[in-house]
Design a protein around this motif. Structure first.
Motif, PDB file in Angstrom:
ATOM      1  N   MET A 133       0.715  -1.094   0.190  1.00 20.53           N
ATOM      2  CA  MET A 133      -0.127  -0.335   0.068  1.00 20.53           C
ATOM      3  C   MET A 133       0.892   1.254   0.452  1.00 20.53           C
ATOM      4  O   MET A 133       0.491   2.173  -0.716  1.00 20.53           O
ATOM      5  N   VAL A 134       1.790   1.603   0.898  1.00 20.72           N
ATOM      6  CA  VAL A 134       2.979   2.721   1.027  1.00 20.72           C
ATOM      7  C   VAL A 134       3.306   2.781  -0.217  1.00 20.72           C
ATOM      8  O   VAL A 134       3.957   3.911  -1.320  1.00 20.72           O
ATOM      9  N   PHE A 135       3.977   1.244  -0.822  1.00 18.58           N
ATOM     10  CA  PHE A 135       5.080   1.166  -2.461  1.00 18.58           C
ATOM     11  C   PHE A 135       3.869   2.179  -3.078  1.00 18.58           C
ATOM     12  O   PHE A 135       4.098   2.537  -4.157  1.00 18.58           O
ATOM     13  N   ALA A 136       2.133   1.801  -3.884  1.00 20.19           N
ATOM     14  CA  ALA A 136       1.325   2.017  -4.759  1.00 20.19           C
ATOM     15  C   ALA A 136       1.562   3.400  -4.711  1.00 20.19           C
ATOM     16  O   ALA A 136       1.253   3.869  -5.310  1.00 20.19           O
ATOM     17  N   ALA A 137       1.091   4.115  -2.756  1.00 18.77           N
ATOM     18  CA  ALA A 137       0.526   4.736  -2.669  1.00 18.77           C
ATOM     19  C   ALA A 137       1.427   5.668  -3.565  1.00 18.77           C
ATOM     20  O   ALA A 137       1.525   7.276  -3.306  1.00 18.77           O
TER      21      ALA A 137
END
Length: 636
Positions: free
Chosen positions: A344-348
């Motif tokens: 989620m952090v990577f995608a965000a």
């Protein structure tokens, strides 16, 4: 001359403008700098602009700065133009720290001439300045004056552009630290792999096999595809992995599903979710199909969706398993929670969903770090499962030892009882017979006394014969040497034939013995075993019925079974005595109304043979109210 003059004009123009724009200054103290914040960026949505177009003075207002050290545009067919200005007194290297970019073109002016250098994943590896993950270009020294360059980037993968400028010393130093996280990651992965490989060889369970396959595939996906280590595998493999790397991600998730279902026992804990995940493996074939069809953007988008749905499904399954007291699921839950958060952090960060996140080089390391934590937690989950399994095995062994000890004690008890029967119940009658024979030989008895003693001899012989027969049958049954062969038996003549052999025994105690068996009743049982059951029950009834009493052998037929019973109006017994008689492991016997002896062996045989013929011995009695021994057998 006409061609050169416009380039000189634009060079001078940008040189003037560059003093107002951010300038990258390389020095001994700042030999390696990431320059994302110091560049101007433009997204060419139609990918039709040329260098001449973007160099036009009227076009410069379309460029914009960026607040993070890296820029990401997600999956797009557009081209990205980057403009930057640098100052350096020696050779300078432009480094693009991302390997999966299809096409990169560098433009700069040297001695009044425009230079163009092409690179990218589709460029032969031999044309790369350094064969490392990512791309590097050599720029000329600016001799202390501002110098401009432009980059055009286009890719079928996600467009992520991490840029850096370095001097030769800074470049060599950066190579030492550029992949330090990945090297540490490889060390952790190798330790986990060989540790769990050893356990797999030792235990041979599918959980470890699926884990090892998932570990290898995920590590290969992160390192070889995402971080670009495929450049070390040669031109052919490097190109293949760059074009089809998403397929490795799909295969990774397939092994993850198999590991999850096996480890968490999805068939038991979440049968519906198990069906969903098995069906989802078909969905994971879609990225592979898209890759083979040459549609990489579609494959990437499908895998992105799977990257969120699958961890959420795994977390839900782990929660269900935890609620059902499966402790190793706790580590499994933590592992997939860590990976989901990192995704989620990577995608965000890559898509700018959360603009406050400082999108930078650290986002490349979040997946290897999270993956190392996830793999470690999954290994702990397997270790916890092994500990639980070992604990259960020890408990099972202890239980088996306890049961075997109990069986041995019971066997010793039976042995002691058998020795008691032989030493007392058989020796006493034999001693009596021996004494009588001695008296006869000495002619110490008259004819009348011999006649009186004949009854005692008959009773002793009958007791010895019955005891020996029961001991023989019981011994054979304990060694499983007696086979039960059911056959059709017409009940009425069968019972009458047995009763006729008891006229002498009943006559001695003036007992009235009769049968209440309807004609035509046919049962299915072993003939010899049923004979022994009835005889032993009759022997007990005669033993405990007083003189002048009554014994009834009867049956209660039903549709599928026939209940046979032997009923007397003798002494009866209490519940404690009944429990002792029905005990599986003890021989219980008391003296009869005329001090008749017994061993308790006959009733044990009755219980075992009744069970072999599909019934259970039941006793209905009360002190002073007689007793009824009954059992059911199949009716034909």
């Amino acid at each position: 001359m006409r061609i050169i003059l416009p380039y000189i004009f634009f060079t001078v123009l940008f040189a003037v403008q560059s003093f107002a724009a951010p300038i990258v200054k390389l020095s001994t103290q700042h030999s390696y700098q990431r320059i994302g914040k110091l560049c101007d960026w433009y997204l060419d949505k139609d990918a039709k602009l040329t260098l001449n177009d973007v160099m036009q003075p009227s076009f410069q207002a379309n460029f914009s700065a960026h607040e993070h050290e890296m820029r990401s545009y997600g999956i797009t067919n557009a081209a990205v133009w980057v403009h930057a200005t640098y100052v350096s007194k020696e050779r300078t290297y432009l480094v693009v720290e991302f390997a999966n970019i299809d096409s990169i073109s560098l433009y700069y002016f040297e001695n009044g001439q425009m230079k163009a250098i092409a690179s990218g994943s589709h460029t032969p590896l031999k044309n790369k300045r350094f064969n490392i993950p990512g791309f590097s270009f050599e720029l000329p020294s600016s001799n202390g004056q501002p110098k401009d360059f432009w980059i055009r980037v286009r890719s079928g993968n996600a467009v992520i552009i991490p840029l850096a400028l370095a001097t030769p010393e800074g470049l060599m130093e950066s190579f030492k630290w550029l992949f330090v996280i990945e090297l540490m990651y490889i060390g952790v992965v190798l330790a986990l792999f060989f540790y769990n490989l050893f356990l797999f060889i030792h235990l041979r369970t599918l959980n470890y096999l699926y884990y090892l396959c998932y570990l290898l595939c995920f590590v290969g996906f992160v390192l070889i595809y995402v971080r670009g280590f495929h450049v070390f595998l040669g031109q052919t493999l490097s190109y293949f992995i760059n074009m089809n790397g998403i397929s490795f991600g799909a295969v990774t998730y397939m092994f993850a599903i198999m590991f999850c279902l096996s480890f968490l026992n999805g068939k038991k804990h979440t049968p519906r979710l198990r069906i969903f995940l098995l069906a989802f493996m078909g969905v994971l074939c879609l990225p592979i199909i898209c890759n083979l069809a040459g549609y990489r953007p579609g494959a990437i988008k499908i895998l992105e969706v799977c990257s969120f749905l699958l961890p959420i499904s795994f977390i839900y399954m782990a929660i269900i398993a935890l609620r059902q007291h499966y402790k190793p699921a706790g580590y499994f839950l933590g592992a997939w929670f860590v990976l989901l958060m990192s995704l989620m952090v990577f995608a965000a960060a890559n898509t700018m969903w959360l603009p406050f996140l400082p999108f930078g080089h650290w986002t490349f390391h979040i997946l290897p770090l999270a993956s190392a934590v996830e793999m470690s937690l999954l290994s702990l989950a397997l270790g916890s499962e092994y500990a639980e399994m070992k604990k259960q095995m020890i408990a099972a062994i202890k239980k088996e030892v306890t049961e075997r000890t109990k069986e041995l004690n019971e066997s010793n008890h039976v042995k002691d009882k058998m020795l008691g029967i032989i030493s007392h119940d058989l020796r006493a009658p034999l001693n009596n017979l021996s004494g009588l024979l001695d008296l006869v030989e000495l002619k110490a008895l008259s004819a009348g006394e011999i006649q009186d003693f004949s009854l005692t001899v008959r009773q002793n012989i009958k007791h010895i014969t019955g005891t020996m027969n029961n001991m023989l049958n019981w011994s054979l049954s304990q060694m499983n040497r007696i086979e039960t062969r059911p056959q059709k038996i017409i009940l009425y003549p069968f019972i009458l034939q047995i009763i006729e052999t008891y006229w002498y025994a009943t006559d001695q105690k003036n007992i009235h013995l009769k049968a209440d068996i309807p004609e035509g009743i046919v049962v299915l049982a072993d003939l010899n075993q049923l004979n022994l059951i009835i005889r032993n029950l009759l022997d007990n009834a005669i033993k405990f019925t007083p003189k002048g009493g009554m014994i009834l052998v009867g049956c209660r037929p039903s549709a599928k079974t026939v209940e046979l019973y032997v009923q007397d109006n003798g002494m009866g017994m209490g519940q404690e005595e009944v429990n002792k008689l029905l005990s599986e492991t003890s021989f219980y016997s008391t003296d009869g109304t005329e001090e008749e002896k017994g061993t308790g062996l006959g009733l044990q045989l009755c219980k075992e043979f009744i069970m072999r013929n599909g019934g259970v011995l039941q006793i209905r009695t009360a002190p002073g109210a007689g007793a009824e021994f009954s059992f059911s057998i199949p009716r034909v």
